[in-house]
Design a protein around this motif. Structure first.
Motif, PDB file in Angstrom:
ATOM      1  N   GLU A 174      -0.694 -14.924  -5.155  1.00  0.00           N
ATOM      2  CA  GLU A 174      -1.235 -13.973  -4.178  1.00  0.00           C
ATOM      3  C   GLU A 174      -1.771 -12.733  -4.890  1.00  0.00           C
ATOM      4  O   GLU A 174      -2.815 -12.191  -4.489  1.00  0.00           O
ATOM      5  CB  GLU A 174      -0.147 -13.599  -3.172  1.00  0.00           C
ATOM      6  N   GLN A 175      -1.100 -12.302  -5.920  1.00  0.00           N
ATOM      7  CA  GLN A 175      -1.603 -11.156  -6.674  1.00  0.00           C
ATOM      8  C   GLN A 175      -2.917 -11.493  -7.369  1.00  0.00           C
ATOM      9  O   GLN A 175      -3.834 -10.662  -7.421  1.00  0.00           O
ATOM     10  CB  GLN A 175      -0.562 -10.704  -7.696  1.00  0.00           C
TER      11      GLN A 175
ATOM     12  N   ASP B  58      -6.313  -2.744 -11.227  1.00  0.00           N
ATOM     13  CA  ASP B  58      -5.379  -2.704 -12.355  1.00  0.00           C
ATOM     14  C   ASP B  58      -4.213  -3.631 -12.028  1.00  0.00           C
ATOM     15  O   ASP B  58      -3.398  -3.343 -11.148  1.00  0.00           O
ATOM     16  CB  ASP B  58      -4.882  -1.273 -12.568  1.00  0.00           C
ATOM     17  N   ARG B  59      -4.105  -4.743 -12.742  1.00  0.00           N
ATOM     18  CA  ARG B  59      -3.080  -5.740 -12.424  1.00  0.00           C
ATOM     19  C   ARG B  59      -1.672  -5.212 -12.671  1.00  0.00           C
ATOM     20  O   ARG B  59      -0.712  -5.660 -12.030  1.00  0.00           O
ATOM     21  CB  ARG B  59      -3.317  -7.007 -13.235  1.00  0.00           C
ATOM     22  N   THR B  60      -1.523  -4.253 -13.569  1.00  0.00           N
ATOM     23  CA  THR B  60      -0.206  -3.656 -13.801  1.00  0.00           C
ATOM     24  C   THR B  60       0.234  -2.851 -12.587  1.00  0.00           C
ATOM     25  O   THR B  60       1.385  -2.942 -12.136  1.00  0.00           O
ATOM     26  CB  THR B  60      -0.245  -2.756 -15.047  1.00  0.00           C
ATOM     27  N   VAL B  61      -0.691  -2.053 -12.045  1.00  0.00           N
ATOM     28  CA  VAL B  61      -0.398  -1.274 -10.833  1.00  0.00           C
ATOM     29  C   VAL B  61      -0.089  -2.214  -9.669  1.00  0.00           C
ATOM     30  O   VAL B  61       0.862  -1.998  -8.897  1.00  0.00           O
ATOM     31  CB  VAL B  61      -1.585  -0.350 -10.489  1.00  0.00           C
TER      32      VAL B  61
ATOM     33  N   LEU C  27       0.827  -1.211   0.000  1.00  0.00           N
ATOM     34  CA  LEU C  27       0.000   0.000   0.000  1.00  0.00           C
ATOM     35  C   LEU C  27       0.861   1.260   0.000  1.00  0.00           C
ATOM     36  O   LEU C  27       0.529   2.254  -0.662  1.00  0.00           O
ATOM     37  CB  LEU C  27      -0.934  -0.010   1.207  1.00  0.00           C
ATOM     38  N   ARG C  28       1.946   1.232   0.743  1.00  0.00           N
ATOM     39  CA  ARG C  28       2.827   2.410   0.761  1.00  0.00           C
ATOM     40  C   ARG C  28       3.397   2.669  -0.630  1.00  0.00           C
ATOM     41  O   ARG C  28       3.434   3.811  -1.099  1.00  0.00           O
ATOM     42  CB  ARG C  28       3.957   2.193   1.764  1.00  0.00           C
ATOM     43  N   ARG C  29       3.818   1.598  -1.304  1.00  0.00           N
ATOM     44  CA  ARG C  29       4.340   1.765  -2.662  1.00  0.00           C
ATOM     45  C   ARG C  29       3.265   2.308  -3.601  1.00  0.00           C
ATOM     46  O   ARG C  29       3.537   3.193  -4.428  1.00  0.00           O
ATOM     47  CB  ARG C  29       4.843   0.424  -3.196  1.00  0.00           C
TER      48      ARG C  29
ATOM     49  N   ALA D 108       3.563  -4.765  -5.758  1.00  0.00           N
ATOM     50  CA  ALA D 108       3.780  -6.017  -5.032  1.00  0.00           C
ATOM     51  C   ALA D 108       5.058  -6.729  -5.435  1.00  0.00           C
ATOM     52  O   ALA D 108       5.345  -7.812  -4.918  1.00  0.00           O
ATOM     53  CB  ALA D 108       2.584  -6.947  -5.254  1.00  0.00           C
ATOM     54  N   GLU D 109       5.846  -6.128  -6.328  1.00  0.00           N
ATOM     55  CA  GLU D 109       7.046  -6.799  -6.816  1.00  0.00           C
ATOM     56  C   GLU D 109       7.994  -7.139  -5.662  1.00  0.00           C
ATOM     57  O   GLU D 109       8.344  -6.290  -4.845  1.00  0.00           O
ATOM     58  CB  GLU D 109       7.781  -5.907  -7.822  1.00  0.00           C
TER      59      GLU D 109
END
Length: 715
Positions: A458-459, A442-445, A333-335, A450-451
């Protein structure tokens, strides 16, 4: 010492008490006064105590009348409108608090100090829930149980009398709501020159073992020494109490709240005190404890209510919920939040100043943004800090030409259009709902945030199947609200409390712990729980990890293992199940040798309903509450079965009902005199941590437990 009259069977005291205490080590062998005097004329000491209680009633009536008179007088005080309003609110609040005090006995004990006791030589003090006196300058008629001198009532023993010659406990006849409560007797415990005690006195035992009717009661009359140590811990101290069933951990937390309100009234009232419970039924059950101790205005809530930015309209799959409650989500969330901060998003900045234009280079702007980022303030604070530093830099440039410039000029520059446009580019405004909707929709975001933290599975569990058109149309789950609260805390710190009491803390997820920690950033905590009763998928396996998420890794963990409320036979059965649970907690023991345990096998499942009806009818022949606990899906059906048999049964939201049918999932924190546990195997199989849930069910009984089963028992 008063002479004792022949003691008949003690009458159950009518003062309020919570379910359990943890030791009777401070109770000595006692001489007893009758609870129901056999002679028409009671002995002189009992008459004197009754007269003292009548004087206390008169003092309380005068206190109430005085409070009401102050409200009337205060309305005519000559003061400014604001001052008069504040004074009136304070006076009305005090009058209301006094009127809301529950009716009942005004003292429950007395301390007689020895002639050579330091500071209290030859003095006697009656101990109660509220200080009462006829004159502020005169000795009090009743001393508050939280006052320093009252500590000897709970801590003094034959081995360490602390100057006390005799400790006296009082018995009261039951009355309608306590209004007609009558002092019926007393029991003296000589501490000076006495032999070692063999166990608790009859009045103390009767008070602890009273039938469980209605909401939870306070334990001011029966606090035990190790409980008293926890109750009187300092405001700056964070405590974690690992309490076995029936040891009074909830009561300890509530009484500590009352003690802190008494000891630090201004600081606590200014900062606030929050009591967090697992669900609203539990809060209803404990709701009368603090008012009975003279404390009102304390916020009692669930964490879900504290963080409820939106109603819950969606339900997560179990895998998604587990990931959302994982502590790694805090960094995700911070990222996601700071992904919008881009110091390279704009070049130079030109700020107008009348006919002049002041230019700030892109390099200077990047330095300002980088310096603010390094300070790690809340997101919204950081945005305004960048604005302020740009304005100060511009003023320094302008003052070289014009001389000193005032605050009004600085505000005008800080909020001019070019500065606002620059901020919207490099440090845009953010709302929790917008950030979370973009992350999950948005799976890209999501992949970028989450990288290195969450794997692909999990994603996938997190990603919304269909993103909403806007955050306003999003449907939020309970776990989403926890994430929204985390984002809100990253954007702007929430208001905190001076002290927070957290009950059933073992069920908190790491992300929920972080939500609590934000609300106690500058305060202390009382953390209450039992690892063996953890029933959520993310329940704690040990206390240090949970305390670290609460921001209190240094907090001491204090075990309470001895109780009075749950009988030995019931705890013995629960301890057999405890051996199968994946937690390392000390086994509970009970000092109660009474109580009943019945385990009945029903050959055919279709006969189980009849066995429940029979067990409830048998339970109703005894005094006290009856709780029928069954697997969640069967609760309403069992209520119908009892209703068809002519037995009215309420739901868990009515704790004062004689018979209550409770789903196993909602019974945590509640207690009943007689528990009928239906089909333990079904309860144990209904959820991943079902054996822990069953452990909770078995330990809700404080007098009698009936176990009805048609399938093999899990233990």
């Amino acid at each position: 010492m008063p002479s004792a009259v022949p003691p008949p069977v003690p009458a159950a005291p009518s003062v309020a008490s919570a379910p359990s205490v943890s030791s009777a080590s401070s109770v000595s062998s006692a001489s007893s006064a009758s609870l129901t005097p056999p002679a028409p004329a009671p002995p002189a000491p009992l008459r004197a105590e009754r007269a003292h209680h009548e004087a206390c009633r008169a003092a309380l009536a005068a206190l109430l009348a005085g409070a009401d008179e102050q409200v009337v007088t205060g309305a005519d005080v000559s003061a400014s409108g604001a001052d008069a309003e504040v004074l009136g609110r304070q006076l009305r609040g005090r009058a209301r608090d006094l009127r809301e005090l529950p009716e009942g006995p005004l003292f429950f004990g007395r301390l007689d100090f020895a002639e050579d006791a330091p500071g209290h030589a030859g003095q006697s003090y009656h101990i109660g829930r509220l200080r009462l006196s006829t004159d502020p300058a005169a000795p009090p008629l009743v001393v508050d149980w939280r006052a320093p001198v009252s500590r000897a009532f709970y801590q003094a023993s034959v081995a360490e009398p602390q100057g006390v010659a005799v400790r006296r406990r009082f018995g009261w006849a039951p009355g309608s709501r306590g209004a007609s409560a009558d002092l019926t007797g007393f029991e003296d415990e000589p501490l000076t020159g006495a032999t070692a005690p063999e166990g608790p006195g009859r009045l103390l035992t009767a008070e602890i073992e009273r039938p469980r009717l209605g909401p939870m009661r306070d334990i001011a009359a029966t606090i035990q020494p190790e409980q008293d140590d926890l109750v009187r811990a300092g405001l700056s101290t964070t405590l974690c109490v690992q309490g076995a069933p029936g040891t009074g951990k909830t009561a300890v937390g509530l009484h500590r709240a009352a003690y802190l309100l008494y000891t630090h009234p201004r600081r606590i009232r200014r900062g606030g005190l929050l009591v967090l419970g697992p669900h609203r039924t539990f809060l209803s059950y404990i709701s009368e404890v603090l008012p009975a101790l003279g404390e009102t205005g304390v916020r009692q809530s669930t964490l879900a209510d504290e963080i409820a930015r939106h109603p819950v309209t969606a339900e997560d799959a179990s895998r998604a919920a587990e990931v959302k409650h994982d502590p790694r989500m805090a960094e995700v969330l911070r990222r996601a939040l700071y992904a919008g901060v881009d110091p390279d998003g704009a070049a130079d900045l030109t700020v107008p100043d009348g006919a002049h234009r002041l230019r700030v280079s892109g390099g200077t702007l990047r330095q300002i943004v980088a310096a603010v980022r390094a300070e790690e303030p809340p997101y919204a604070v950081g945005r305004e800090r960048v604005r302020t530093r740009i304005a100060h830099h511009v003023r320094e440039r302008a003052e070289r030409r014009t001389g000193p410039l005032g605050a009004a000029w600085l505000r005008r520059v800080a909020h001019c259009r070019p500065v606002g446009a620059y901020l919207d580019t490099v440090w845009p405004r953010a709302r929790p709902e917008e950030v979370l909707a973009a992350l999950l929709g948005d799976r890209t975001v999501l992949a970028a945030a989450a990288e290195g933290l969450l794997d692909e599975s999990e994603q996938r569990a997190l990603a919304w199947a269909r993103a909403p058109r806007s955050p306003r149309s999003a449907r939020w789950s309970a776990a989403d609200l926890v994430l929204l609260d985390e984002l809100a805390g990253l954007i702007e710190h929430p208001e905190g409390y001076a002290h927070v009491v957290v009950d059933e803390a073992q069920d908190l997820s790491p992300m929920e712990c972080r939500a609590i920690a934000r609300r106690a950033a500058f305060g202390s905590l009382t953390v209450l729980g039992d690892l063996a009763q953890g029933t959520t998928p993310w329940s704690a396996r040990d206390w240090p990890a949970l305390l670290a998420h609460l921001g209190r890794p240094e907090a001491a963990v204090i075990p309470l293992t001895t109780g009075f409320r749950v009988p030995e036979a019931v705890l013995g059965l629960a301890n057999r199940l405890l051996d199968r649970l994946d937690v390392d907690v000390p086994r509970a023991r009970s000092l109660r040798r009474d109580g009943e345990l019945t385990v009945r096998y029903v050959r055919r499942p279709e006969e189980l309903d009849g066995a429940v009806v029979e067990a409830v009818r048998r339970a109703l022949t005894h005094e006290g509450s009856v709780g029928v606990i069954t697997v969640d899906r069967d609760a309403e059906r069992v209520r119908g079965v009892l209703g068809a048999a002519g037995i009215g049964a309420a739901g868990p939201e009515q704790p004062a009902a004689p018979v209550v049918v409770v789903p196993a999932g909602a019974v945590k924190g509640l207690e009943y005199d007689h528990v009928v546990a239906v089909e333990p195997a079904a309860i144990a199989e209904a959820e991943p941590r079902g054996p822990h849930r069953l452990y909770v069910v078995l330990t809700r009984a404080v007098s009698r437990l009936d176990v009805l089963h048609s399938r093999p028992l899990p233990w």
